[in-house]
Every structure is written in structure tokens, then in C-alpha cells.
Design an enzyme around this catalytic site. Sequence first.
Site, PDB file in Angstrom:
ATOM      1  N   HIS A 140      29.617  51.168  40.962  1.00  0.00           N
ATOM      2  CA  HIS A 140      30.824  50.737  41.213  1.00  0.00           C
ATOM      3  C   HIS A 140      31.241  49.802  40.251  1.00  0.00           C
ATOM      4  O   HIS A 140      30.877  48.976  39.991  1.00  0.00           O
ATOM      5  CB  HIS A 140      30.811  50.023  42.418  1.00  0.00           C
ATOM      6  CG  HIS A 140      32.301  49.595  43.259  1.00  0.00           C
ATOM      7  ND1 HIS A 140      33.222  50.747  43.424  1.00  0.00           N
ATOM      8  CD2 HIS A 140      32.995  48.581  43.476  1.00  0.00           C
ATOM      9  CE1 HIS A 140      34.226  49.982  43.944  1.00  0.00           C
ATOM     10  NE2 HIS A 140      34.111  48.777  43.756  1.00  0.00           N
ATOM     11  N   GLU A 160      28.290  54.647  43.647  1.00  0.00           N
ATOM     12  CA  GLU A 160      29.071  53.473  44.295  1.00  0.00           C
ATOM     13  C   GLU A 160      28.490  52.627  45.075  1.00  0.00           C
ATOM     14  O   GLU A 160      28.790  51.290  45.297  1.00  0.00           O
ATOM     15  CB  GLU A 160      30.308  54.334  45.014  1.00  0.00           C
ATOM     16  CG  GLU A 160      31.431  55.135  44.249  1.00  0.00           C
ATOM     17  CD  GLU A 160      32.113  54.277  43.291  1.00  0.00           C
ATOM     18  OE1 GLU A 160      32.270  53.154  43.241  1.00  0.00           O
ATOM     19  OE2 GLU A 160      33.459  54.864  42.631  1.00  0.00           O
ATOM     20  N   SER A 207      38.755  49.843  42.751  1.00  0.00           N
ATOM     21  CA  SER A 207      38.324  49.531  43.959  1.00  0.00           C
ATOM     22  C   SER A 207      39.658  48.753  44.879  1.00  0.00           C
ATOM     23  O   SER A 207      40.407  49.587  45.125  1.00  0.00           O
ATOM     24  CB  SER A 207      37.503  48.225  43.604  1.00  0.00           C
ATOM     25  OG  SER A 207      36.591  47.819  44.841  1.00  0.00           O
TER      26      SER A 207
END
Length: 521
Positions: free
Chosen positions: A432, A331, A213
Amino acid sequence: MRRTLLVMAISLFCAAVVVAAPDRVKVDGGIIEGMGRQPSGVRIFRGIPFAQPPVGDLRWREPQPVKSWTGVRPAVKFGPRCMQPTIFSDMIFRSDGMSEDCLYLNVWTPARSSAERLPVLVYFYGGGFVAGDSSEPRYDGESMAAKGIVVVTVNYRLGVFGFLAHPELTRESPHKSSGNYGLLDQNAALRWVQRNIAAFGGDPRRVTIAGESAGSVSVSAQMASPLSKGLIAGAIGESGSILGTLRAVPLEQAEREGVKFAAALGAKSLAELRAVSAEKLLEAATKGGMGGIGRFPITIDGYFFTEPPAVTYEAGRQARVPLLIGWNSEEMSWLALLRGREPTPENYAQAVRELYGERAAEILKLYPAATREEVIEAATDLASDRFIAFSTWKWADVHSRTSGQPVYRYFYAHPRPRRRGENAAPARGAIHSAEIEYALGNLAVNNVYEWTPDDYKVSKVIQEYFANFIKRGDPNGPGLPLWPAIRGGGPVQVMRLDVESRVEPERNRARYLLLDQLIEK
């Protein structure tokens, strides 16, 4: 007989002395003493300072060299985490509280002596550049270190403390830049690694940087920066890049936001702004939802970045190193796209029209849906691409075209199991950040989920791929499905990571080419 017993006693005494000997290492600033060798064979050093505390007049300055200490400094506790709000429920910290004084790193090493030259992994945490910490159990380095790798996790400043730009800051800077302090912290840590990692048995010429990320965005940023690109031998990006997610903005734009922020606090000068307490700054910076994500953006500051990162990558001026990169199957949820509406084809089409206007038909053609289930799938794909998958694709695509180095792309599709004590169905896809514990071999330290043998099977495969890549710049190895590299614009093969991992041809390139047009428009 007595002589034999005496020799045995001396040998046992010497062995005891060796075992009990302090685990001390000389680093910048002085001598540290770690936790000693663990049953895994790994030695652990926590809370090593790599820069001066960025407090007082050092708030919003480039990280300064660490000051020396006398005696032996214990390195058994994680340092404080950087100032941040509580916004992500999956973040668990082992840090020693929270403070502006947070520039510390941690080292796990399997080396028996400093004479070894083992490959090095430097990992940057995620959290939208407003949260996260190197003490999180999912980033623990012991499992990866046990595979013959020296692992380093790094703290870096966040939010207003790490990314505020302001004209006064620019004027006082010797580089005539401001913002990007968090990225400069990472650079300082990489330079610390170059100077010190050999003392832990690591090879400064074999440093792979990785992150997820915001950590992945950081990896792509460090590769593009003239300050860092020569310090990197390989890179791993998990979901995110500077080429779309949290992208850099012109310095002047960020300075205007900084001026507005200072005015809202009633600070009429930089001195007054530095006099504001850390707690008050954090409170003001995180108003407005999501902990202030995106409020203080990365800047094209003329120092860390001398040009837009996209220009750097297209020209092939980034670090030309092997890249392992990918993203997850879910995600972002379809709920983010439909914003509370039922997943009907009509509502989906309306949501797309609201986002893309006259180009909506092109989007609907590439993300088609005629049933409720198809809407959920298509909306999940589009929401995921808009959030982070497109920018990750962009990074992989341009690096494969301009670097002359291999790119290994993955698609992570294994959902986490259900949470312990809950009856709710597990996630449809890999959400995610779901891959972190698997990739770093840390399922056992996360007791939130009901891990199954399949989960450990997936983790073993991914961790082996990562470890091989860190060691050789190539994830392939015995007992693993062959993972082809992408080279120079040739055919794109993607490793689908799941219970039965396998290679698949790229399926959705047309989607990303269209999104590339729309984002640049």
C-alpha cells in the site's frame, strides 16, 4: 566599439534585473512571493493560505474566506501540517510544525507567464483521514510540473478536527450539517484553484484531482458531491474509494459518536468543547489504536453529500469525467487475515469461516489454497481486497457503467527494493502506497530505498501515463504500451504496471461481485 560595449553592458544589466526580479503573484488575500524559477524551469510557491485558520470559534466550521494581508507575503515555507498523531513510519514532513492553523496549499508551475493555460493537477494526500501532509517529499510537484503541468498540493483537516459531527454543530450550521470539514477544506481549495490558478499559468477548466488511499477516497467523494463535481475535468484514484473504504455513514450515527466523545471529555456544551486545547483533543481522539482511524467517519450530511455516494454513482449523478484508477498487488499482508496463525490450508480455511460463516465456502472457491505458498497468495489477495482493492474496483466498475466517460484501470505490481543498509528481503508485492514516488517522479527524493535502474524505468512509464492523462484525459502516448479504456460495461482490460508493463484481461471479477453481495448484506 564603445557603443557596442555599452549596448552589451545594458543588455547584461537588464538580464540580471529580470533574473533577480521577485516572483510575485496576486491571489485571494494579497500578493505572494515565491521561491523563483528553479533549474528545472519550475517556479515554486509554498504555504499559500486558502482559508482562514480554523481556530477558536472557527473550529468545526466550514472553511471561511481568507483575510487580506498588506504588503508582500513570502511563499517559501510549507505551512504547518494539520493536527495528527505519529502513526505511519513512511511519512516524512517538511512542514513548519503542526497546528490547527493548517489550511495552506502549494503550487509548482512551469509557466513563463499568466498568459499560458496549462493543465492542472490537484493532489490530496493519504493517511486514513487522521494523518498526512502536503509537504511530504513523495508528493512534491516539481517533477510533474516540469512536464508542463501546474501542480497543487492541499492540506485538509484530519481526525476529530476534520470530521467530528455533533447535534449542536448541526444546529448552528447554516446548512444544518456537521462533520466533513476536511472534505469541505478540499472543496475550498478547488474553488481557490478556480479563482487563482490562471495567475500561475494554469487552466481552471482543465483541473484533474488525484490522491492515494484517503486521498483517493477524497477524489471519489469530491466527484460525488454537488459542491465539487463541476470543478473537476478528470480524476485519478490510487487505492481507495468512498464506495467501501472509510465509507460515509448517516449524519445521526456520526452525531451520536460525537456526543459520546464530548461526554468522555466532560464537555457539556459546544463552547466547552471548543475551549479544549488542540493537544488534549488529539490525545483523546487517538486513543484505542491506529490513531483513531474510522472513529470520526465521513457523513451523509445533507450538504456536502445530499444522498449516499453509492446512490449518486449508480444514478450517474457524479462528475462525469475520465477516470484513471487502480490498486497495488499487496495492499495488505496475509498476516492480517491469519492473525498470527501459520499459513496452513487448515488455518486459512478457519480464518475465512470466522469472517464469512455460511458463505465461507464461496470465498474459498474464489480464493483457493492447498499449499503454504498458495495460502500466502490467497490470504494476501483476500486481505487486500477486503482492505481497499474491492472498493477501488467498485468505483471503477460503476463509473464505467454510468458516466459515459472512459475509465483506465491499472494493477500496480512492482515491489519496492530493499531499504538501504538492511539485509531483509524486499516485499513480495507492491505494498500500500508504494506507487506514489513512482507515479509523481519522486524516487530521487526518497533515500530510504536502494533504487535500481528498473525502478527508474517503472517510474518513467507511470509518470508519463499520469502526465498524459492530466493533459488530455487519456494516458496513451508515444513510446508507451497501449492502454485500452473501459467504456460502458464493455470488455475490461487492465494495465499491469511493472518493469515490463502490459495489458491483461480482467481476471477476478467474480471475486468482486461476491464481495459486493457480502458487503451489502
